[in-house]
Design a protein around this motif. Structure first.
Motif, PDB file in Angstrom:
ATOM      1  N   UNK A 112       1.011  -1.251   0.218  1.00 23.18           N
ATOM      2  CA  UNK A 112      -0.001  -0.082  -0.049  1.00 23.18           C
ATOM      3  C   UNK A 112       0.888   1.197  -0.054  1.00 23.18           C
ATOM      4  N   UNK A 113       1.970   1.230   0.702  1.00 20.14           N
ATOM      5  CA  UNK A 113       3.013   2.253   0.785  1.00 20.14           C
ATOM      6  C   UNK A 113       3.383   2.642  -0.567  1.00 20.14           C
ATOM      7  N   UNK A 114       3.865   1.563  -1.450  1.00 13.85           N
ATOM      8  CA  UNK A 114       4.524   1.561  -2.586  1.00 13.85           C
ATOM      9  C   UNK A 114       3.176   2.215  -3.780  1.00 13.85           C
ATOM     10  N   UNK A 374      -5.621 -19.689   8.952  1.00 12.69           N
ATOM     11  CA  UNK A 374      -6.261 -20.791   9.782  1.00 12.69           C
ATOM     12  C   UNK A 374      -4.762 -21.514  10.004  1.00 12.69           C
ATOM     13  N   UNK A 375      -3.811 -21.642   9.428  1.00 10.04           N
ATOM     14  CA  UNK A 375      -2.582 -22.334   9.629  1.00 10.04           C
ATOM     15  C   UNK A 375      -1.732 -21.148   9.840  1.00 10.04           C
ATOM     16  N   UNK A 376      -0.737 -21.214  10.926  1.00 13.63           N
ATOM     17  CA  UNK A 376       0.195 -20.462  11.432  1.00 13.63           C
ATOM     18  C   UNK A 376       1.408 -20.437  10.236  1.00 13.63           C
ATOM     19  N   UNK A 377       1.776 -19.079  10.318  1.00 10.09           N
ATOM     20  CA  UNK A 377       2.992 -18.754   9.298  1.00 10.09           C
ATOM     21  C   UNK A 377       3.686 -17.522   9.631  1.00 10.09           C
ATOM     22  N   UNK A 378       4.686 -17.323   9.119  1.00  6.59           N
ATOM     23  CA  UNK A 378       5.788 -16.329   9.445  1.00  6.59           C
ATOM     24  C   UNK A 378       6.693 -15.764   8.328  1.00  6.59           C
ATOM     25  N   UNK A 379       7.159 -14.595   8.504  1.00  5.01           N
ATOM     26  CA  UNK A 379       8.110 -14.052   7.533  1.00  5.01           C
ATOM     27  C   UNK A 379       8.918 -12.961   8.177  1.00  5.01           C
ATOM     28  N   UNK A 380      10.105 -12.693   7.556  1.00  6.66           N
ATOM     29  CA  UNK A 380      11.070 -11.426   7.913  1.00  6.66           C
ATOM     30  C   UNK A 380      10.653 -10.420   6.969  1.00  6.66           C
ATOM     31  N   UNK A 381       9.852  -9.424   7.472  1.00  4.22           N
ATOM     32  CA  UNK A 381       9.465  -8.178   6.503  1.00  4.22           C
ATOM     33  C   UNK A 381      10.504  -7.646   5.543  1.00  4.22           C
ATOM     34  N   UNK A 382      11.649  -7.416   6.300  1.00  2.00           N
ATOM     35  CA  UNK A 382      12.642  -6.671   5.634  1.00  2.00           C
ATOM     36  C   UNK A 382      13.219  -7.518   4.329  1.00  2.00           C
ATOM     37  N   UNK A 383      13.205  -8.817   4.444  1.00  2.33           N
ATOM     38  CA  UNK A 383      13.658  -9.615   3.117  1.00  2.33           C
ATOM     39  C   UNK A 383      12.659  -9.979   2.344  1.00  2.33           C
ATOM     40  N   UNK A 384      11.189  -9.856   2.788  1.00  2.90           N
ATOM     41  CA  UNK A 384      10.154 -10.233   1.898  1.00  2.90           C
ATOM     42  C   UNK A 384       9.178  -8.884   1.533  1.00  2.90           C
ATOM     43  N   UNK A 385       8.239  -8.834   2.154  1.00  3.79           N
ATOM     44  CA  UNK A 385       6.905  -7.919   1.874  1.00  3.79           C
ATOM     45  C   UNK A 385       7.606  -6.500   1.682  1.00  3.79           C
ATOM     46  N   UNK A 387      10.791  -5.284   1.199  1.00  3.39           N
ATOM     47  CA  UNK A 387      12.474  -5.217   0.694  1.00  3.39           C
ATOM     48  C   UNK A 387      12.278  -4.130  -0.235  1.00  3.39           C
ATOM     49  N   UNK A 388      11.387  -3.589  -0.652  1.00  2.58           N
ATOM     50  CA  UNK A 388      11.457  -2.665  -1.724  1.00  2.58           C
ATOM     51  C   UNK A 388      11.738  -1.307  -1.139  1.00  2.58           C
ATOM     52  N   UNK A 390      13.789   1.365   1.594  1.00  2.49           N
ATOM     53  CA  UNK A 390      15.186   1.711   1.965  1.00  2.49           C
ATOM     54  C   UNK A 390      15.031   1.729   3.405  1.00  2.49           C
ATOM     55  N   UNK A 391      16.266   1.707   4.155  1.00  2.36           N
ATOM     56  CA  UNK A 391      16.209   1.758   5.515  1.00  2.36           C
ATOM     57  C   UNK A 391      15.255   2.806   6.065  1.00  2.36           C
ATOM     58  N   UNK A 392      15.635   4.047   5.604  1.00  4.09           N
ATOM     59  CA  UNK A 392      14.670   5.090   6.352  1.00  4.09           C
ATOM     60  C   UNK A 392      13.374   4.962   6.176  1.00  4.09           C
ATOM     61  N   UNK A 393      12.746   4.390   5.062  1.00  7.36           N
ATOM     62  CA  UNK A 393      11.321   3.879   5.097  1.00  7.36           C
ATOM     63  C   UNK A 393      10.912   2.946   5.842  1.00  7.36           C
ATOM     64  N   UNK A 394      11.802   2.033   6.081  1.00  6.68           N
ATOM     65  CA  UNK A 394      11.555   0.822   6.938  1.00  6.68           C
ATOM     66  C   UNK A 394      11.477   1.243   8.301  1.00  6.68           C
ATOM     67  N   UNK A 395      12.334   2.314   8.765  1.00 10.40           N
ATOM     68  CA  UNK A 395      12.152   2.542  10.085  1.00 10.40           C
ATOM     69  C   UNK A 395      10.895   3.596  10.223  1.00 10.40           C
TER      70      UNK A 395
END
Length: 427
Positions: A112-114, A374-385, A387-388, A390-395
């Protein structure tokens, strides 16, 4: 159905079969619909009669399900879309055009940000991002003469910030624009933004509403409360003649309750074709029928997992709105008295490398670009959703390299916690 509880609406709203008709909503898997005369069809093209002529615009199965979601959110009308991203885009583009400006919370889903920051910018729509914790004065300062919408997520993905809907709505209305709130994470079971002043609500129905990873979809719900004619100069698409429909003025012909969704359907869906398939709408309805049963279990599991992680020596911090000590706890107690969501975010010590090692060691939790299943799942957002970014935007979005997003399913909470404990021991 207005007098029934939301639990009953989950099961029965939207579709009421007549004598001898199917008990379950029928899947109208047809692209086209037959009429006896050209005059009958002409009335549909002129928006003079109700009915269907091409599934790219509307389909009966979709409309049954959209009507149910409208009832759940307390809105006047709704429209299904092909995805949550399509819902966000169409909700904004229905009232914005080249030269418009959007004020949005900075703490929102990366896609949504993008969409707002980059894709809409290419279409001539500018944006200003504000902190979800901005003061009223700071929010006011973000508005411009050409601002046409304010946007935020009730519970942000994945930072889990809680939007002060009442404040955002107050400021938006003082500037004569509607507040659009993505309510995917709480669902209407835990929060109905319209009751707090939001004008338009969106959902990625792919998440809790479907709940089983079976069908991608989205939905837009209009409250029917925003007075478009009172701000006619800002919304000519709703308040002046549409020459593609013989000069119809949507706000005059359909009123506040129907103008916004009618325009989105007859204009944007006609031209962009982001329709949800009838098969996916059918699957979505099956999910909705158990939404009121599943969501409390998701929330129960999430709070238990958050409490376990809160005291672990390999965890820097845990974010969950209803966890005592969370920065949004007080706000969550105002807006989310029935529960928050099934998503927990935490930062593991050791950064990205430790996060990837942890997730690789999990047995029950699957690494997926998905959430609210319904099934548990996980991810590391910085390397997935995200990843586009930059560090400032992630912060700005509250995301660090070691942040892990856990989506707690409806399994046994003790099994989920044990799996997390074993994986942490491997780091």
């Amino acid at each position: 159905m207005d007098n029934y509880s939301i639990n009953t609406k989950c099961v029965q709203a939207g579709y009421r079969p007549g004598n001898g008709e199917p008990r379950q909503i029928p899947i109208i898997q047809s692209t086209t619909f037959k009429y006896d005369t050209s005059e009958d069809m002409a009335k549909l093209f002129d928006l003079e009669a109700e009915g269907y002529f091409y599934t790219r615009l509307q389909n009966p199965t979709n409309d049954y399900v959209a009507a149910k979601i409208a009832k759940l959110e307390g809105g006047s009308a709704a429209m299904l879309t092909s995805s949550g991203q399509a819902a966000t885009f169409m909700a904004l583009f229905n009232i914005c055009e080249a030269g418009s400006h959007i004020v949005a919370s900075s703490s929102i889903y990366g896609g949504s940000f993008n969409l707002i920051a980059h894709t809409l910018k290419k279409m001539g729509i500018e944006s200003t991002f504000v902190s979800p914790d901005a003061t009223e004065e700071e929010l006011n300062a973000a508005f411009k003469d050409n601002t046409r919408a304010m946007f935020g997520e009730s519970i942000a993905n994945p930072a889990l910030t809680v939007l002060d809907i009442e404040l955002f709505a107050k400021v938006a209305h003082e500037h004569g624009v509607p507040l659009i709130v993505d309510n995917t994470f709480p669902t209407p079971i835990n929060l109905r933004p319209i009751e707090w002043g939001a004008d338009i609500v969106t959902h990625s129905t792919t998440k809790y509403m479907d709940g089983h990873g079976a069908g991608v979809g989205g939905c837009i719900v209009d409250s029917g409360n925003f007075d478009w004619m009172a701000h006619a100069d800002k919304y000519p698409g709703l308040t002046t003649k549409d020459d593609t429909y013989h000069g119809i003025v949507y706000a005059e012909k359909f009123g506040n309750e129907g103008a916004y969704i009618t325009k989105a359907t007859s204009q944007l869906m006609r031209d962009l074709g982001c329709i949800q398939s009838p098969q996916n709408a059918y699957l979505l309805n099956l999910g909705l029928e158990s939404l009121h049963v599943r969501v409390p279990r998701h929330c129960e599991n999430a709070l238990a997992v958050a409490k376990f992680l809160q005291g672990h020596d390999k965890v820097n911090f845990v974010t969950y709105p209803l966890l005592e000590g969370d920065r949004y706890y007080d706000r969550a107690m105002k807006y989310l008295k029935n529960g928050a969501c099934g998503v927990v975010s935490f930062e593991i010590k050791g950064g990205r490398e430790a996060a990837l090692k942890f997730m690789k060691s999990l047995k029950l939790w699957a690494i997926e670009t998905h959430v609210a299943d319904a099934r548990s799942c996980c991810l590391n957002p910085a390397t997935a959703t995200h990843r586009q970014m930059n560090d400032e935007q992630l912060k700005e979005c509250g995301i660090t390299a070691g942040l892990i997003r856990l989506s707690c399913g409806i399994e046994d909470k003790e099994d989920l916690i044990k799996d997390i404990e074993n994986a942490l021991n491997e780091v």
